[in-house]
Design a protein around this motif. Structure first.
Motif, mmCIF file in Angstrom:
data_model
loop_
_atom_site.group_PDB
_atom_site.id
_atom_site.type_symbol
_atom_site.label_atom_id
_atom_site.label_comp_id
_atom_site.label_asym_id
_atom_site.label_seq_id
_atom_site.Cartn_x
_atom_site.Cartn_y
_atom_site.Cartn_z
ATOM 1 N N PRO A 100 0.805 -1.228 0.000
ATOM 2 C CA PRO A 100 0.000 0.000 0.000
ATOM 3 C C PRO A 100 0.836 1.275 0.000
ATOM 4 C CG PRO A 100 -0.908 -1.579 1.550
ATOM 5 C CD PRO A 100 0.418 -2.138 1.098
ATOM 6 N N VAL A 101 2.101 1.185 0.385
ATOM 7 C CA VAL A 101 2.966 2.359 0.344
ATOM 8 C C VAL A 101 3.049 2.927 -1.078
ATOM 9 C CG1 VAL A 101 5.326 3.183 0.761
ATOM 10 C CG2 VAL A 101 4.287 1.533 2.318
ATOM 11 N N VAL A 130 -2.673 -8.214 -2.599
ATOM 12 C CA VAL A 130 -3.770 -7.259 -2.531
ATOM 13 C C VAL A 130 -3.627 -6.421 -1.269
ATOM 14 C CG1 VAL A 130 -6.269 -6.993 -2.348
ATOM 15 C CG2 VAL A 130 -5.299 -8.704 -3.910
ATOM 16 N N LEU A 131 -3.403 -7.090 -0.150
ATOM 17 C CA LEU A 131 -3.143 -6.428 1.126
ATOM 18 C C LEU A 131 -1.946 -7.109 1.789
ATOM 19 C CD1 LEU A 131 -6.793 -6.065 2.472
ATOM 20 C CD2 LEU A 131 -5.296 -4.181 1.790
ATOM 21 N N ASP A 139 -4.265 0.543 5.224
ATOM 22 C CA ASP A 139 -3.940 -0.237 4.035
ATOM 23 C C ASP A 139 -5.194 -0.595 3.248
ATOM 24 O OD1 ASP A 139 -1.264 -0.185 4.747
ATOM 25 O OD2 ASP A 139 -1.352 -2.094 5.808
ATOM 26 N N VAL A 140 -6.250 -0.956 3.932
ATOM 27 C CA VAL A 140 -7.498 -1.327 3.267
ATOM 28 C C VAL A 140 -8.058 -0.134 2.495
ATOM 29 C CG1 VAL A 140 -9.879 -2.094 3.629
ATOM 30 C CG2 VAL A 140 -8.014 -3.116 4.964
ATOM 31 N N SER A 141 -8.063 1.039 3.126
ATOM 32 C CA SER A 141 -8.603 2.230 2.472
ATOM 33 C C SER A 141 -7.797 2.598 1.232
ATOM 34 C CB SER A 141 -8.619 3.404 3.460
ATOM 35 O OG SER A 141 -9.428 3.109 4.573
ATOM 36 N N LEU A 142 -6.471 2.520 1.339
ATOM 37 C CA LEU A 142 -5.622 2.880 0.212
ATOM 38 C C LEU A 142 -5.834 1.946 -0.978
ATOM 39 C CD1 LEU A 142 -2.271 3.722 2.045
ATOM 40 C CD2 LEU A 142 -3.626 5.310 0.664
ATOM 41 N N LEU A 167 -12.939 -5.676 -1.871
ATOM 42 C CA LEU A 167 -12.585 -4.255 -1.867
ATOM 43 C C LEU A 167 -13.256 -3.500 -3.009
ATOM 44 C CD1 LEU A 167 -8.752 -4.523 -1.093
ATOM 45 C CD2 LEU A 167 -10.594 -3.936 0.492
ATOM 46 N N LEU A 168 -13.446 -4.162 -4.144
ATOM 47 C CA LEU A 168 -14.078 -3.514 -5.292
ATOM 48 C C LEU A 168 -15.546 -3.219 -5.040
ATOM 49 C CD1 LEU A 168 -12.442 -5.563 -8.162
ATOM 50 C CD2 LEU A 168 -12.312 -3.086 -7.910
ATOM 51 N N GLY A 169 -16.229 -4.129 -4.356
ATOM 52 C CA GLY A 169 -17.640 -3.925 -4.071
ATOM 53 C C GLY A 169 -18.534 -4.450 -5.170
#
Length: 372
Positions: A100-101, A130-131, A139-142, A167-169
């Protein structure tokens, strides 16, 4: 007409499997007739977020000639400018996601792409992870913000695809899955025990960055619990956050004379000697996505003892070129290691090892990437 493709990700002088994968993917895309480029990093991570050495001097494979090193984590203007340039010239932009960085920079590249009217470039995120295995709430939000802004997502396992889909929904295009192809370092060494050479070393090898999810502590406890007392172990690799806890555990378990820590990144030229000294590579991972280490061991003639985490078990023929056990289970790993050292088993498994044929993996991988 073949699409014009840019891969955004690490390449030499960055080290490790990520840089090798980006480079090999570029070579294979170019070999398939696509005009291919790499946009790599001048500075990928702040040193505070990556405690080890990020770069190496000697390449571990053939570098890709059309590679540009302009991105830097501290230059947001460069992210945006890169996106604008790619929008005008490319058909496909592939963002390789390891951490995520990287996401703020990738969001900057996307902003630059979208600032150009009539842009043609489509964008795919290629998720190595993915994470993170050890993750923070941010990390999840990014990653969610990144995945929802691109045209396609490619992962390396069904489990990772399911994570990305969450995460995509609802209502968005589902992630695609492609098995990670081999991208092994060029070691210049011969196979460790060609032809199933007789004789045991009574020695095991763990290789790679030492992080909690890799389960080195599980391996050490298994060594103390059920592995024959004359069997030794080398743990070779960088220790994420330092080796103090591992050293203390080795002392508590009474393994000081049986476990050797070879700290620091292991360059490719040192690998043949490590493999030649071992009977098997042990991968005691608690969790995994995809790893090259099974194939790397097999390339050097070594069987593998691995957990069934992630895709590790997909490349081990149990009882033929390796043995498998449950993840995060000291007793089961001890049982399997004791089974490995039954008379004749190391030689039989070593004789069953075959190097991987990489080309079919790469052909399928490129087809899936273009589909994504």
């Amino acid at each position: 007409m073949n699409p014009r493709i840019t891969l955004v990700g690490p390449a030499h002088p960055y080290k490790g499997g990520g840089a090798r994968h980006t480079t090999e993917l570029a070579h294979h895309l170019a070999g398939a007739g696509h005009r291919t480029r790499i946009e790599s990093w001048a500075a990928q991570y702040p040193s505070a977020l990556y405690p080890g050495e990020q770069t190496i001097t000697a390449p571990e494979g053939e570098p890709f000639a059309d590679t540009r090193h302009a991105l830097a984590w501290y230059r947001p203007d460069g992210w945006w400018a890169t996106g604008r340039r790619l929008a005008r010239s490319e058909d496909l932009v592939v963002l390789t996601l390891f951490s995520p960085v990287q996401v703020p920079a990738y969001l900057g590249v996307l902003a630059g792409l979208r600032s150009v009217r009539g842009r043609r470039a489509r964008v795919v995120v290629l998720c190595h992870n993915v994470l993170p295995h050890e993750r923070r709430a941010v990390d999840v939000s990014l990653v969610r913000a990144l995945l929802r802004r691109v045209d396609g997502v490619l992962t390396h396992t069904d489990e990772q695809a399911h994570l990305a889909e969450g995460l995509l929904g609802f209502g968005r295009r589902r992630p695609l899955v492609a098995s990670m192809p081999p991208h092994l370092p060029e070691t210049g060494g011969e196979r460790a025990h060609p032809g199933g050479e007789a004789g045991e070393r009574r020695h095991l090898l763990f290789l790679g960055i030492v992080r909690p999810y890799k389960g080195v502590d599980v391996l050490l406890r298994a060594m103390a619990e059920g592995v024959p007392g004359d069997v030794t172990l080398t743990v070779a690799g960088e220790f994420w956050g330092g080796s103090e806890e591992t050293v203390a555990l080795i002392r508590r378990l009474g393994l000081v004379d049986r476990v050797h820590l070879r700290e620091g990144y292991v360059p490719a030229e040192e690998l043949p000697k490590l493999f030649a000294e071992a009977d098997a590579m042990v991968l005691p991972y608690r969790a995994a996505t995809a790893s090259q280490n099974v194939w790397l061991a097999h390339e050097h003639g070594l069987p593998v003892v691995a957990t069934r985490a992630g895709a590790l078990a997909d490349h081990v023929r149990e009882g033929v070129d390796g043995l498998l056990c449950a993840p995060d289970d000291v007793a089961d790993l001890a049982r399997v290691l004791a089974e490995f050292y039954r008379p004749g088993v190391p030689e039989r498994l070593r004789a069953g090892v075959r190097p991987v044929d990489a080309e079919p993996y790469w052909k399928a991988y490129i087809e899936r990437l273009l589909e994504a």
